[in-house]
Design an enzyme around this catalytic site. Structure first.
Site, PDB file in Angstrom:
ATOM      1  N   LYS A 168      23.977 -15.902  57.384  1.00 29.00           N
ATOM      2  CA  LYS A 168      24.908 -16.915  56.869  1.00 29.00           C
ATOM      3  C   LYS A 168      26.348 -16.493  57.146  1.00 29.00           C
ATOM      4  O   LYS A 168      27.185 -17.310  57.519  1.00 29.00           O
ATOM      5  CB  LYS A 168      24.666 -17.127  55.364  1.00 29.00           C
ATOM      6  CG  LYS A 168      23.356 -17.845  55.087  1.00 29.00           C
ATOM      7  CD  LYS A 168      22.907 -17.767  53.639  1.00 29.00           C
ATOM      8  CE  LYS A 168      21.486 -18.323  53.507  1.00 29.00           C
ATOM      9  NZ  LYS A 168      20.900 -18.120  52.191  1.00 29.00           N
ATOM     10  N   GLN A 202      22.149 -15.835  46.215  1.00 34.25           N
ATOM     11  CA  GLN A 202      20.926 -15.633  46.987  1.00 34.25           C
ATOM     12  C   GLN A 202      19.736 -15.339  46.059  1.00 34.25           C
ATOM     13  O   GLN A 202      19.813 -14.466  45.205  1.00 34.25           O
ATOM     14  CB  GLN A 202      21.130 -14.477  47.986  1.00 34.25           C
ATOM     15  CG  GLN A 202      19.958 -14.231  48.916  1.00 34.25           C
ATOM     16  CD  GLN A 202      19.690 -15.386  49.868  1.00 34.25           C
ATOM     17  OE1 GLN A 202      20.596 -15.934  50.484  1.00 34.25           O
ATOM     18  NE2 GLN A 202      18.424 -15.777  49.978  1.00 34.25           N
ATOM     19  N   ASP A 257      23.889 -24.895  47.983  1.00 36.37           N
ATOM     20  CA  ASP A 257      22.434 -24.744  48.140  1.00 36.37           C
ATOM     21  C   ASP A 257      21.705 -26.005  47.663  1.00 36.37           C
ATOM     22  O   ASP A 257      20.529 -26.200  47.968  1.00 36.37           O
ATOM     23  CB  ASP A 257      21.933 -23.540  47.313  1.00 36.37           C
ATOM     24  CG  ASP A 257      21.603 -22.343  48.192  1.00 36.37           C
ATOM     25  OD1 ASP A 257      21.451 -22.518  49.414  1.00 36.37           O
ATOM     26  OD2 ASP A 257      21.498 -21.220  47.645  1.00 36.37           O
TER      27      ASP A 257
END
Ligand code: NAP
Length: 288
Positions: free
Chosen positions: A52, A96, A119
């Site tokens: 990312k 994460q 997300d």
């Protein structure tokens, strides 16, 4: 049979994002800023976050990885989340997953400002997505839609069979494809579905997202179907240097000849997920 090339689509989308960021910066604007919060030292998570970070730089974003020790308490992580919510220089951020076991993941997700939740896991975004309102759509379902769009695959009136009902893949993609504009008739299968092979065989579009290697065999797939394989299972291999290889949920060699389109594993849905996160971050910079 046409192979759906996720790497090609991801590269094309990346190029578009980079061009838009270039225009934004040339006009004197600040580039989008994405932060990834990584708690602990899980190897797979480090790789994902590394990818990312690399792609953020490629498209011209500012990015930062906030590395916190495994011993971080829930309260400390909530304080970081509050700080990121308040930071006007940060457009979007992700925490994460998975988090260490002593932290309640849902509590963290719900603390993220929905306007920065790139997300797309916050219930507000999930709800807005389900209602067809502007929202951050999570990476995997968004990536699947991008693949269908890129290849101009007709969806209206098609019967789409989704195998898997997880909150991250099966349920959202089933919801999205049933919405106006995509106009599929959708069936969702799961581990309690009766006569699953017969149900899947009715699909004009089959989305396999169950996490069982090579589960979908040729006899389950209608001639001419579009098959999107989301599954990733790591299996031991004597033919690779690493000692393992990735398998999808579809028995590719026997299913592919029956399909009009099919995604390979790897190289199909996988490459799309990071680019979808970049799309969301750009959207966060512009405002939903
Ligand atoms: P998950 O949360 O484990 O959900 C799996 C779903 O499949 C569940 O709904 C389960 O049914 C269903 N299922 C399991 N075995 C089944 C069977 N024998 N017959 C019918 N349905 C069955 O998994 P997930 O997070 O959605 O991920 C699915 C797969 O996609 C995994 O391999 C994952 O690694 C992969 N994945 C790939 C990407 C990518 O970037 N390509 C992204 C995300 C996930 P129940 O609900 O009844 O238990």
């Amino acid at each position: 049979m046409k192979l759906i090339d996720g790497k090609e689509v991801a590269a094309a989308l990346r190029k578009g994002i980079a061009a838009e960021v270039g225009t934004m910066v040339a006009a004197g604007g600040r580039p989008p800023c994405l932060v990834a919060v990584l708690v602990g030292d899980d190897g797979a998570s480090q790789t994902y976050v590394g990818n990312k970070e690399k792609m953020s730089a490629e498209v011209g974003f500012r990015s930062q990885v906030l590395r916190l020790p495994d011993s971080t308490t829930q309260e400390e992580l909530l304080a970081e989340v509050a700080r990121l919510n308040a930071d006007t220089e940060v457009d979007g951020y992700i925490v994460q997953m998975p988090l260490p076991r002593h932290i309640d993941e849902q509590r963290i997700i719900e603390a993220i400002d929905p306007r920065k939740d790139v997300d797309g896991f916050h219930p507000e975004n999930v709800g807005r997505m389900a209602m067809g309102l502007p929202a951050f759509v999570s990476a995997t379902p968004d990536g699947i839609l991008s693949l269908l769009r890129y290849y101009n695959i007709p969806t209206a009136g098609k019967h789409c069979v989704v195998i898997g009902r997880s909150n991250t893949v099966g349920r959202p993609i089933a919801n999205l494809l049933s919405q106006k504009g995509w106009d599929c008739t959708v069936t969702i299968c799961h581990s309690r579905t009766a006569n699953l092979p017969q149900v899947v065989a009715q699909g004009d579009i089959v989305i396999a997202a169950l996490g069982r290697a090579e589960f979908v065999t040729a006899d389950m797939v209608k001639e001419g179907a579009v098959v999107i394989d989301v599954g990733i299972t790591r299996v031991a291999s004597e033919t690779t240097k690493s000692g393992w290889r990735l398998l999808g949920d579809v028995k590719f060699d026997e299913v592919a000849p029956r399909c009009s389109y099919i995604t390979p594993v790897p190289g199909g849905v996988g490459p799309m997920t990071v680019v979808s996160l970049m799309k969301n971050t750009l959207k966060a910079r512009r405002g939903l």
